[in-house]
Enzyme design. Structure first.
Site, short mmCIF file in Angstrom:
data_model
loop_
_atom_site.label_atom_id
_atom_site.label_comp_id
_atom_site.label_asym_id
_atom_site.label_seq_id
_atom_site.Cartn_x
_atom_site.Cartn_y
_atom_site.Cartn_z
N ALA A 19 0.83 -1.20 0.00
CA ALA A 19 0.00 0.00 0.00
C ALA A 19 0.88 1.26 0.00
O ALA A 19 2.05 1.22 0.38
CB ALA A 19 -0.92 0.00 1.22
N CYS A 20 0.28 2.34 -0.41
CA CYS A 20 0.92 3.66 -0.41
C CYS A 20 1.39 3.98 1.01
O CYS A 20 0.67 3.69 1.96
CB CYS A 20 -0.11 4.69 -0.88
N PRO A 21 2.56 4.45 1.18
CA PRO A 21 3.53 4.98 0.22
C PRO A 21 4.65 4.01 -0.13
O PRO A 21 5.67 4.41 -0.69
CB PRO A 21 4.11 6.18 0.97
#
Length: 81
Positions: A19-21
């Site tokens: 997942a981001c980041p």
């Protein structure tokens, strides 16, 4: 522009499932390990990468050679400045 199969990366990072980041952080780490002019291929499934990777290249001076989305996987070929 070259097609993805014509670009021979010096380093491939698989950030799928992260997942981001994390895809962006993995790209930064990978680019830090490369010499100027070398190419990184980044694979990610996080939709935020579509926004983050081009913006990062614009700010950092690295060159986004190609991007592609296929089967929910985003691939980016970045050349280190």
């Amino acid at each position: 522009m070259d097609s993805p199969t014509d670009i021979a990366p010096d380093l491939v990072i698989d950030a799928t499932g992260l997942a981001c980041p994390m895809p962006l952080l993995k790209a930064k780490q990978g680019l830090n390990s490369l010499a100027s002019g070398q190419i990184l291929e980044l694979r990610a499934t996080d939709a935020g990468a579509e926004r983050d990777i081009p913006a990062f290249c614009a700010i950092s001076g690295h060159r986004l050679l190609q991007s592609e989305a296929r089967d929910s996987v985003f691939s980016y070929w970045l050349q280190k400045r």
